[in-house]
Write a protein that holds these residues in place. Structure first.
Motif, PDB file in Angstrom:
ATOM      1  N   GLY A 281       0.798  -1.217   0.000  1.00 12.67           N
ATOM      2  CA  GLY A 281       0.000   0.000   0.000  1.00 12.67           C
ATOM      3  C   GLY A 281       0.827   1.263   0.000  1.00 12.67           C
ATOM      4  N   CYS A 282       1.937   1.261   0.728  1.00  7.09           N
ATOM      5  CA  CYS A 282       2.800   2.448   0.766  1.00  7.09           C
ATOM      6  C   CYS A 282       3.415   2.724  -0.601  1.00  7.09           C
ATOM      7  CB  CYS A 282       3.897   2.263   1.805  1.00  7.09           C
ATOM      8  SG  CYS A 282       3.308   2.243   3.510  1.00  7.09           S
ATOM      9  N   VAL A 283       3.824   1.666  -1.307  1.00  8.39           N
ATOM     10  CA  VAL A 283       4.387   1.814  -2.645  1.00  8.39           C
ATOM     11  C   VAL A 283       3.337   2.410  -3.584  1.00  8.39           C
ATOM     12  CG1 VAL A 283       5.386   0.597  -4.614  1.00  8.39           C
ATOM     13  CG2 VAL A 283       5.997  -0.090  -2.284  1.00  8.39           C
TER      14      VAL A 283
ATOM     15  N   HIS B 148      11.922   0.420   5.113  1.00 10.04           N
ATOM     16  CA  HIS B 148      10.738  -0.300   4.651  1.00 10.04           C
ATOM     17  C   HIS B 148       9.933   0.609   3.737  1.00 10.04           C
ATOM     18  CE1 HIS B 148       9.589   2.098   7.994  1.00 10.04           C
ATOM     19  NE2 HIS B 148       8.492   1.473   8.343  1.00 10.04           N
ATOM     20  N   SER B 149       8.832   0.117   3.215  1.00  6.38           N
ATOM     21  CA  SER B 149       8.100   0.885   2.208  1.00  6.38           C
ATOM     22  C   SER B 149       7.492   2.154   2.796  1.00  6.38           C
ATOM     23  CB  SER B 149       7.016   0.025   1.564  1.00  6.38           C
ATOM     24  OG  SER B 149       6.026  -0.351   2.498  1.00  6.38           O
TER      25      SER B 149
ATOM     26  N   THR C 156       6.758  -8.539  -2.778  1.00  2.00           N
ATOM     27  CA  THR C 156       5.510  -7.807  -2.539  1.00  2.00           C
ATOM     28  C   THR C 156       5.652  -6.350  -2.951  1.00  2.00           C
ATOM     29  OG1 THR C 156       4.915  -9.286  -0.708  1.00  2.00           O
ATOM     30  CG2 THR C 156       3.834  -7.138  -0.784  1.00  2.00           C
ATOM     31  N   MET C 157       6.769  -5.724  -2.593  1.00  2.00           N
ATOM     32  CA  MET C 157       6.992  -4.336  -2.990  1.00  2.00           C
ATOM     33  C   MET C 157       7.169  -4.226  -4.502  1.00  2.00           C
ATOM     34  SD  MET C 157       9.320  -2.744   0.106  1.00  2.00           S
ATOM     35  CE  MET C 157      10.620  -3.994   0.071  1.00  2.00           C
TER      36      MET C 157
ATOM     37  N   ARG D 140       5.099  -2.375  -9.820  1.00  2.00           N
ATOM     38  CA  ARG D 140       4.647  -2.623 -11.199  1.00  2.00           C
ATOM     39  C   ARG D 140       3.136  -2.444 -11.321  1.00  2.00           C
ATOM     40  NH1 ARG D 140       3.244  -7.042 -14.675  1.00  2.00           N
ATOM     41  NH2 ARG D 140       3.701  -6.379 -16.815  1.00  2.00           N
ATOM     42  N   ALA D 141       2.384  -2.818 -10.295  1.00  2.00           N
ATOM     43  CA  ALA D 141       0.926  -2.669 -10.339  1.00  2.00           C
ATOM     44  C   ALA D 141       0.539  -1.211 -10.549  1.00  2.00           C
ATOM     45  CB  ALA D 141       0.309  -3.202  -9.058  1.00  2.00           C
TER      46      ALA D 141
END
Length: 536
Positions: free
Chosen positions: A15-17, A195-196, A521-522, A527-528
């Motif tokens: 979510g942060c990304v 972290h993100s 995951t990040m 990419r998403a």
């Protein structure tokens, strides 16, 4: 009703990304919802603070699985991040992209466009890699450090043992030669956890088009027909509905994302009805396909000083703290998992099938039963452990009630296949061969029972059933694939059968990667964001 372009549910690793990348142009108004707090504990920033956050209910949901017959009727402890940064804020910081074949397997499983060549480009975009000399490669927001010059001297015995067995050596498990004994790279910068939340969300929150709401417990996603339009949540004693003009993006993680979908009427219809939820879409795969790494540690007393010697006594803790304050280096700036790597349990294997860990420390939890802190033992010791890299057993995660505060029902279905049981024996025997080398024999004063060196294959499996535990890598519960017959989201991460809703987190992995899951995951979220912006 307040309206945003994108509402992101979950301020964790993914979510942060998403928040940073979707807001960068300034064109879109972003709301990110987090059920936990702001994640400001100093133990989060401190890499070795992992030992403090492992049982801390202020930053950890402290879930528990159902009992499993295959594990002697035991329940397993499932820590999950509770707050901004998610589980990436409380993990042990090993940064592992995964093996190239992991992502080629994704595409073969129907996740078109997620092969190794594609995701490698994304990794390269998101990373800045820092070598022992301080040399930097890349200019991405996520810093990944090679700390091989800082790991404890006792780790040399692990590398010597691997060489004695003829096993390969790797300078970088994220590089081209990723197989073999390696010092783990970690996502830190300046001796602090990167972290993100720090790398992505912190800069995003400086923009006027990004809003973070913590303490926001999502009850359900609301639909207009089959289109997701708003999020209903509890916040500071009030119930709110917040509208998304473009999309709602579910990034609550492999444990919570399927539960939000189920509470929203998307899931196994019969189960939803049993909880008083009217099904919107009968989607039996929501919550299914659960995969996780199971691992075990073998504990040994050591013949020479290890981290126990430094970090158990108060004067040692103070010395390490002073070194950290003055230099941002030393044991407090490192992961508890200092080295290990990907290995083939047999030369006949086509690819590595085991991930190993060698930690120059042993630790127990506090004896009063409250389990609030991980404490080094009062004698020199080390850990040799493993996890089969690609388990074939599949479990489920489902809601226990319609109430969002009710903990989920986690059924891992561990060791359900003969293949998984065989991989446990293979991994245990690989560790046994390492422990029997002259290199590790020099380091072993004696075992902390059981003595791995003397176990038969049958005893290795029996011991694994008795003592193994999750390595905290749950994935797959909203898996991606080409259609609703076998998956929950499309390769563009859109939920099958509805509009305006995506899932972007580890729950969409078709298959578990061979190593630690925070980095992929990040990567997936990075990419998403491109896919989401393309569709916009």
């Amino acid at each position: 009703m307040a309206t945003f372009d994108y509402i992101i549910i979950g301020a964790g690793s993914a979510g942060c990304v998403l928040a940073e990348r979707l807001s960068a142009s300034g064109r879109h108004k972003i709301l990110i919802l987090e059920a936990g707090g702001r994640g400001r504990s100093p133990w989060i920033a401190l890499p070795l603070g992992y030992g403090k956050t492992f049982f801390d209910p202020s930053v950890n949901w402290k879930y528990e699985s159902e009992s499993e017959a295959a594990l002697g009727g035991r329940k397993s402890y499932w820590p999950r991040g509770k707050g901004v940064g998610g589980s990436g804020a409380i993990n042990a910081l090993v940064y592992a992209r995964g093996l190239p074949r992991d992502f080629d397997d994704w595409e073969a499983a129907g996740a078109t466009g997620w092969n190794w060549n594609t995701v490698r480009e994304t990794y390269d975009q998101m990373e800045t890699r820092i070598g022992p000399s301080g040399a930097r490669t890349g200019d991405g927001p996520m810093t990944v450090q090679d700390v091989s010059d800082q790991i404890h001297p006792a780790t040399r015995h692990f590398f010597d043992a691997a060489q004695e067995l003829g096993l390969p050596r790797s300078s970088d498990i994220n590089g081209e030669a990723c197989e073999g004994a390696a010092a783990y790279h970690i996502n830190t910068s300046g001796g602090r956890r990167m972290h993100s939340a720090r790398a992505y969300l912190a800069p995003a929150l400086k923009r006027p088009n990004v809003t973070l709401m913590t303490g926001a417990l999502v009850k359900r996603i609301e639909f207009d027909g089959k289109r997701a339009v708003s999020v209903r949540l509890q916040h500071r004693g009030r119930t709110l509905s917040l509208r998304a003009g473009r999309e709602i993006i579910l990034a609550a993680g492999a444990v919570s994302s399927p539960c939000v979908l189920q509470r929203s009427g998307v899931g196994p219809a019969q189960d939803l009805q049993a909880h008083g939820i009217t099904p919107l879409l009968d989607a039996p795969h929501v919550g299914g396909n659960l995969q996780d790494h199971l691992g075990i540690n073998y504990y040994f007393r050591a013949t020479e000083p290890t981290l126990n010697t430094l970090l158990r006594p108060l004067h040692g803790k103070l010395r390490a703290a002073l070194q950290y304050v003055l230099t941002r280096r030393g044991p407090l700036s490192l992961s508890v998992n200092q080295c290990g790597g990907y290995f083939r349990s047999s030369p006949n294997m086509s690819a590595p099938d085991q991930q190993l860990y060698f930690n120059p420390v042993t630790y127990t939890t506090t004896p009063n039963g409250k389990r609030t802190v991980v404490q080094p033992d009062p004698f020199p010791g080390f850990i040799l452990g493993f996890q089969p890299a690609r388990p074939t057993s599949r479990g489920r995660i489902d809601i226990r009630a319609a109430d969002p505060s009710a903990p989920p029902r986690i059924c891992p279905n561990s060791l359900a296949t003969e293949e998984d049981q065989a991989q446990v024996i293979a991994g245990g025997m690989l560790c046994q061969r390492l422990a029997q080398t002259s290199a590790l024999t020099r380091l072993i004063e004696g075992p902390m029972a059981p003595d791995l060196r003397c176990l038969t294959p049958e005893q290795i499996l029996a011991d694994f059933r008795e003592r193994c535990g999750t390595v905290f890598h749950p994935t797959g519960t909203c898996r991606m694939g080409p259609d609703a017959r076998h998956s929950v989201v499309s390769p563009r991460l859109k939920v099958h059968g509805v509009a305006g809703l995506r899932v972007v987190d580890a729950s969409v992995f078709p298959n578990l990667t061979s190593g630690n899951t925070n980095a992929p995951t990040m990567m997936l979220a990075h990419r998403a964001a491109d896919l989401i912006l393309e569709d916009a």
